[in-house]
Design a protein around this motif. Structure first.
Motif, PDB file in Angstrom:
ATOM      1  N   SER A  13       0.839  -1.207   0.000  1.00 21.02           N
ATOM      2  CA  SER A  13       0.000   0.000   0.000  1.00 21.02           C
ATOM      3  C   SER A  13       0.869   1.250   0.000  1.00 21.02           C
ATOM      4  O   SER A  13       0.601   2.208  -0.740  1.00 21.02           O
ATOM      5  CB  SER A  13      -0.937   0.005   1.219  1.00 21.02           C
ATOM      6  N   CYS A  14       1.918   1.252   0.825  1.00 16.21           N
ATOM      7  CA  CYS A  14       2.833   2.396   0.868  1.00 16.21           C
ATOM      8  C   CYS A  14       3.596   2.540  -0.449  1.00 16.21           C
ATOM      9  O   CYS A  14       3.873   3.656  -0.900  1.00 16.21           O
ATOM     10  CB  CYS A  14       3.808   2.246   2.024  1.00 16.21           C
ATOM     11  N   ALA A  15       3.923   1.413  -1.065  1.00 22.93           N
ATOM     12  CA  ALA A  15       4.600   1.459  -2.361  1.00 22.93           C
ATOM     13  C   ALA A  15       3.691   2.109  -3.405  1.00 22.93           C
ATOM     14  O   ALA A  15       4.147   2.898  -4.238  1.00 22.93           O
ATOM     15  CB  ALA A  15       4.989   0.045  -2.802  1.00 22.93           C
ATOM     16  N   TYR A  16       2.397   1.794  -3.345  1.00 21.83           N
ATOM     17  CA  TYR A  16       1.444   2.395  -4.289  1.00 21.83           C
ATOM     18  C   TYR A  16       1.256   3.883  -3.985  1.00 21.83           C
ATOM     19  O   TYR A  16       1.048   4.697  -4.890  1.00 21.83           O
ATOM     20  CB  TYR A  16       0.117   1.651  -4.222  1.00 21.83           C
ATOM     21  N   LEU A  17       1.341   4.253  -2.711  1.00 18.98           N
ATOM     22  CA  LEU A  17       1.300   5.668  -2.334  1.00 18.98           C
ATOM     23  C   LEU A  17       2.467   6.412  -2.997  1.00 18.98           C
ATOM     24  O   LEU A  17       2.288   7.515  -3.538  1.00 18.98           O
ATOM     25  CB  LEU A  17       1.371   5.804  -0.815  1.00 18.98           C
ATOM     26  N   LEU A  18       3.658   5.812  -2.966  1.00 21.89           N
ATOM     27  CA  LEU A  18       4.833   6.446  -3.563  1.00 21.89           C
ATOM     28  C   LEU A  18       4.731   6.512  -5.083  1.00 21.89           C
ATOM     29  O   LEU A  18       5.285   7.420  -5.714  1.00 21.89           O
ATOM     30  CB  LEU A  18       6.099   5.695  -3.149  1.00 21.89           C
ATOM     31  N   VAL A  19       4.024   5.550  -5.682  1.00 22.99           N
ATOM     32  CA  VAL A  19       3.791   5.601  -7.130  1.00 22.99           C
ATOM     33  C   VAL A  19       3.081   6.897  -7.499  1.00 22.99           C
ATOM     34  O   VAL A  19       3.472   7.612  -8.435  1.00 22.99           O
ATOM     35  CB  VAL A  19       2.955   4.384  -7.598  1.00 22.99           C
ATOM     36  N   TYR A  20       2.026   7.217  -6.743  1.00 23.03           N
ATOM     37  CA  TYR A  20       1.276   8.448  -7.022  1.00 23.03           C
ATOM     38  C   TYR A  20       2.107   9.683  -6.689  1.00 23.03           C
ATOM     39  O   TYR A  20       1.990  10.715  -7.351  1.00 23.03           O
ATOM     40  CB  TYR A  20      -0.046   8.461  -6.255  1.00 23.03           C
ATOM     41  N   PHE A  21       2.942   9.587  -5.667  1.00 21.62           N
ATOM     42  CA  PHE A  21       3.792  10.722  -5.322  1.00 21.62           C
ATOM     43  C   PHE A  21       4.720  11.057  -6.488  1.00 21.62           C
ATOM     44  O   PHE A  21       4.831  12.222  -6.896  1.00 21.62           O
ATOM     45  CB  PHE A  21       4.614  10.417  -4.069  1.00 21.62           C
ATOM     46  N   HIS A  22       5.404  10.050  -7.023  1.00 28.28           N
ATOM     47  CA  HIS A  22       6.331  10.292  -8.131  1.00 28.28           C
ATOM     48  C   HIS A  22       5.590  10.770  -9.378  1.00 28.28           C
ATOM     49  O   HIS A  22       6.136  11.533 -10.181  1.00 28.28           O
ATOM     50  CB  HIS A  22       7.111   9.022  -8.456  1.00 28.28           C
ATOM     51  N   ARG A  23       4.354  10.322  -9.527  1.00 30.37           N
ATOM     52  CA  ARG A  23       3.573  10.693 -10.710  1.00 30.37           C
ATOM     53  C   ARG A  23       3.125  12.157 -10.657  1.00 30.37           C
ATOM     54  O   ARG A  23       3.098  12.850 -11.676  1.00 30.37           O
ATOM     55  CB  ARG A  23       2.354   9.771 -10.802  1.00 30.37           C
ATOM     56  N   ILE A  24       2.781  12.647  -9.475  1.00 26.99           N
ATOM     57  CA  ILE A  24       2.152  13.961  -9.345  1.00 26.99           C
ATOM     58  C   ILE A  24       3.107  15.044  -8.850  1.00 26.99           C
ATOM     59  O   ILE A  24       2.965  16.218  -9.194  1.00 26.99           O
ATOM     60  CB  ILE A  24       0.921  13.861  -8.407  1.00 26.99           C
ATOM     61  N   SER A  25       4.108  14.700  -8.053  1.00 28.02           N
ATOM     62  CA  SER A  25       4.972  15.702  -7.423  1.00 28.02           C
ATOM     63  C   SER A  25       5.672  16.661  -8.392  1.00 28.02           C
ATOM     64  O   SER A  25       5.948  17.808  -8.002  1.00 28.02           O
ATOM     65  CB  SER A  25       6.021  15.012  -6.539  1.00 28.02           C
ATOM     66  N   PRO A  26       6.004  16.265  -9.648  1.00 30.00           N
ATOM     67  CA  PRO A  26       6.626  17.249 -10.546  1.00 30.00           C
ATOM     68  C   PRO A  26       5.808  18.513 -10.754  1.00 30.00           C
ATOM     69  O   PRO A  26       6.364  19.570 -11.053  1.00 30.00           O
ATOM     70  CB  PRO A  26       6.784  16.472 -11.862  1.00 30.00           C
ATOM     71  N   THR A  27       4.476  18.417 -10.590  1.00 32.12           N
ATOM     72  CA  THR A  27       3.637  19.610 -10.707  1.00 32.12           C
ATOM     73  C   THR A  27       3.979  20.610  -9.609  1.00 32.12           C
ATOM     74  O   THR A  27       4.040  21.821  -9.843  1.00 32.12           O
ATOM     75  CB  THR A  27       2.144  19.228 -10.623  1.00 32.12           C
ATOM     76  N   VAL A  28       4.218  20.109  -8.401  1.00 34.99           N
ATOM     77  CA  VAL A  28       4.555  20.978  -7.267  1.00 34.99           C
ATOM     78  C   VAL A  28       6.018  21.420  -7.332  1.00 34.99           C
ATOM     79  O   VAL A  28       6.359  22.559  -7.006  1.00 34.99           O
ATOM     80  CB  VAL A  28       4.268  20.248  -5.935  1.00 34.99           C
ATOM     81  N   ALA A 111       5.147   0.773 -13.099  1.00 33.96           N
ATOM     82  CA  ALA A 111       4.467  -0.193 -13.970  1.00 33.96           C
ATOM     83  C   ALA A 111       4.538  -1.608 -13.424  1.00 33.96           C
ATOM     84  O   ALA A 111       3.653  -2.429 -13.677  1.00 33.96           O
ATOM     85  CB  ALA A 111       5.077  -0.141 -15.368  1.00 33.96           C
ATOM     86  N   THR A 112       5.600  -1.886 -12.678  1.00 37.48           N
ATOM     87  CA  THR A 112       5.794  -3.253 -12.176  1.00 37.48           C
ATOM     88  C   THR A 112       5.472  -3.378 -10.683  1.00 37.48           C
ATOM     89  O   THR A 112       5.902  -4.324 -10.035  1.00 37.48           O
ATOM     90  CB  THR A 112       7.248  -3.694 -12.428  1.00 37.48           C
ATOM     91  N   THR A 113       4.725  -2.410 -10.168  1.00 36.22           N
ATOM     92  CA  THR A 113       4.332  -2.439  -8.756  1.00 36.22           C
ATOM     93  C   THR A 113       2.878  -2.867  -8.564  1.00 36.22           C
ATOM     94  O   THR A 113       2.586  -3.776  -7.776  1.00 36.22           O
ATOM     95  CB  THR A 113       4.537  -1.051  -8.102  1.00 36.22           C
ATOM     96  N   PHE A 114       1.952  -2.246  -9.278  1.00 32.59           N
ATOM     97  CA  PHE A 114       0.535  -2.394  -8.981  1.00 32.59           C
ATOM     98  C   PHE A 114       0.000  -3.804  -9.230  1.00 32.59           C
ATOM     99  O   PHE A 114      -0.616  -4.408  -8.354  1.00 32.59           O
ATOM    100  CB  PHE A 114      -0.280  -1.376  -9.783  1.00 32.59           C
ATOM    101  N   ILE A 115       0.248  -4.348 -10.429  1.00 30.56           N
ATOM    102  CA  ILE A 115      -0.334  -5.660 -10.759  1.00 30.56           C
ATOM    103  C   ILE A 115       0.276  -6.779  -9.916  1.00 30.56           C
ATOM    104  O   ILE A 115      -0.459  -7.640  -9.399  1.00 30.56           O
ATOM    105  CB  ILE A 115      -0.210  -5.932 -12.271  1.00 30.56           C
ATOM    106  N   PRO A 116       1.605  -6.830  -9.705  1.00 30.18           N
ATOM    107  CA  PRO A 116       2.134  -7.829  -8.757  1.00 30.18           C
ATOM    108  C   PRO A 116       1.555  -7.664  -7.360  1.00 30.18           C
ATOM    109  O   PRO A 116       1.315  -8.653  -6.666  1.00 30.18           O
ATOM    110  CB  PRO A 116       3.643  -7.546  -8.761  1.00 30.18           C
ATOM    111  N   PHE A 139      -4.598   4.129  -0.345  1.00 27.02           N
ATOM    112  CA  PHE A 139      -3.254   4.654  -0.131  1.00 27.02           C
ATOM    113  C   PHE A 139      -2.760   5.397  -1.377  1.00 27.02           C
ATOM    114  O   PHE A 139      -2.064   6.413  -1.265  1.00 27.02           O
ATOM    115  CB  PHE A 139      -2.281   3.526   0.221  1.00 27.02           C
ATOM    116  N   GLY A 140      -3.123   4.888  -2.556  1.00 26.47           N
ATOM    117  CA  GLY A 140      -2.750   5.596  -3.783  1.00 26.47           C
ATOM    118  C   GLY A 140      -3.387   6.972  -3.830  1.00 26.47           C
ATOM    119  O   GLY A 140      -2.731   7.971  -4.155  1.00 26.47           O
ATOM    120  N   GLY A 141      -4.683   7.038  -3.484  1.00 25.39           N
ATOM    121  CA  GLY A 141      -5.363   8.328  -3.442  1.00 25.39           C
ATOM    122  C   GLY A 141      -4.768   9.249  -2.399  1.00 25.39           C
ATOM    123  O   GLY A 141      -4.646  10.466  -2.608  1.00 25.39           O
ATOM    124  N   LEU A 142      -4.371   8.655  -1.270  1.00 26.97           N
ATOM    125  CA  LEU A 142      -3.727   9.444  -0.224  1.00 26.97           C
ATOM    126  C   LEU A 142      -2.394  10.011  -0.725  1.00 26.97           C
ATOM    127  O   LEU A 142      -2.036  11.159  -0.418  1.00 26.97           O
ATOM    128  CB  LEU A 142      -3.495   8.568   1.011  1.00 26.97           C
TER     129      LEU A 142
END
Length: 401
Positions: A13-28, A111-116, A139-142
């Motif tokens: 769950s925390c790994a998926y949280l970090l997926v979203y962080f890396h995806r969105i943080s460049p905006t900030v 790409a290799t985090t969510f499905i596994p 956790f991803g939404g968080l």
């Protein structure tokens, strides 16, 4: 075993949280990274951030075959090692090119985090899969929410490189805990696939519904990943609310999280085709407002929230529908290849968006051209979505992924 299963659930769950962080943080981080690395325009920055999506698209291509031959635990561990390498590379380098490599590594890892992760929790929480899956997605939404206003506030006191180093340390500890908890976990050996990879792809795309969902994923990306990067620059440039731009991102991320649950309910009532078409029409309406109205004032925050609902059906409708008409033996390839559409679109559309705005020297007409481009892709997606045939779906429980 229950204790270790809980540790594994927390780690994925925390790994998926970090997926979203890396995806969105460049905006900030846009201003800070641009200053540190001497990035002079949005076109160059969009090339840097799109490296994430290019690598993610490659990862989506190979994750299905990888899961057919290797344990999801091994693949998950490998993905987290790659994520750690990418994070520390971004944090320590001053070179745009080397940093782009780090960005690509985090994209490949995503790409290799969510499905596994789904495979693992399905093994551990067979009877409680819906609940465990909801925890991961929450956790991803968080992660999306934390990457907006909280991150913007934190960056005022802590340098962005320090934040990335802290994330690297957290990722290493998560990896250690996961390895400890999963060391005695074994998956039953899979039977050899009766359908080869290339044959699977041909079979999937011969299904009209799959083709519609794949095109929908590509087109819908235009509004999410293009506007995610450029909409907040537009707000800052023309709405004189620089201090509150991150709140618009918070509205977007929050509605993305809760909108997925609403869309899951609507999916049961409306069906896949109506939900997909309705979401795109709502997106076209929002983009039209951005184009035609010169001053939306504080309504721009509401608009950001509404736009997030356009993306919500990806979670509740697209992946749930795939489960209904895809053979079990091709499920991994089906999920991964359809998700590939998202990141192909993100890589292409972010580069196009950066080129459009840079060519117009960040003037309003440049953003208007961008809104026309996004609206056009959403209109195209709407027409494609009309081809979806609900009758070809098997009866199945809708599980928001």
């Amino acid at each position: 075993m229950h204790k270790k299963a809980t540790i594994i659930l927390i780690c994925v769950s925390c790994a998926y949280l970090l997926v979203y962080f890396h995806r969105i943080s460049p905006t900030v981080f846009l201003k800070s990274i641009s200053e540190d690395m001497n990035i002079t325009n949005l076109s160059e920055y969009s090339k840097w951030t799109s490296a994430y999506f290019f690598a993610n698209a490659i990862g989506q291509l190979i994750i299905g075959p990888l899961l057919d031959g290797y344990s999801p635990i091994f693949i998950f561990i490998l993905s987290q090692i790659i994520s750690c390498l990418g994070t520390i590379t971004i944090a320590l380098t001053n070179s745009v090119d080397v940093s782009a490599v780090g960005r690509a590594l985090t994209g490949f890892s995503a790409a290799t985090t969510f499905i596994p992760a789904l495979y693992i929790i399905e093994r551990l929480y067979d009877d409680q899969f819906n609940w465990a899956n909801t925890v991961v997605f929450t956790f991803g939404g968080l992660g999306a929410i934390l990457s907006s206003t909280p991150l913007a506030i934190l960056e005022e006191y802590i340098h962005w490189r320090t934040i990335m180093i802290v994330l690297f340390v957290i990722s290493v500890f998560l990896l250690i805990f996961f390895v400890y908890a999963s060391k005695n976990l074994r998956f039953e050996e899979k039977e050899k696939q009766s359908v080869r990879f290339i044959v699977s792809i041909k079979k999937l795309f011969s299904n009209r519904n799959y083709f519609v969902l794949f095109i929908w994923m590509i087109s819908n990306t235009s509004h999410f990943y293009v506007l995610l990067l450029f909409l907040f620059e537009f707000i800052e440039d023309f709405y004189d609310i620089d201090d509150y731009v991150s709140w618009a991102l918070t509205a977007y991320s929050s509605c993305l999280l809760w909108g997925s649950y609403l869309a899951a309910v609507l999916h049961k009532v409306m069906g896949t085709r109506v939900l997909l078409v309705s979401a795109q029409i709502l997106g076209i309406f929002c983009v039209s407002l951005l184009y035609f109205i010169d001053n939306l004032s504080n309504f721009v925050f509401l608009l950001c929230g509404i736009l997030a609902f356009v993306l919500s059906p990806i979670q509740s409708a697209v992946f749930s529908s795939l489960r209904k008409f895809t053979d079990k033996e091709m499920m991994g390839v089906s999920f991964a290849f359809c998700n590939l559409g998202t990141f192909i679109g993100a890589w292409i559309f972010q580069r196009i968006g950066g080129w459009i705005i840079t060519r117009a020297d960040r003037q309003r007409y440049g953003y208007q051209q961008l809104f026309i481009f996004v609206g056009g892709t959403l209109l195209f997606s709407t027409l494609i979505s009309l081809l979806y045939d609900n009758k070809k779906e098997k009866k199945s429980i809708v599980i928001p992924l």
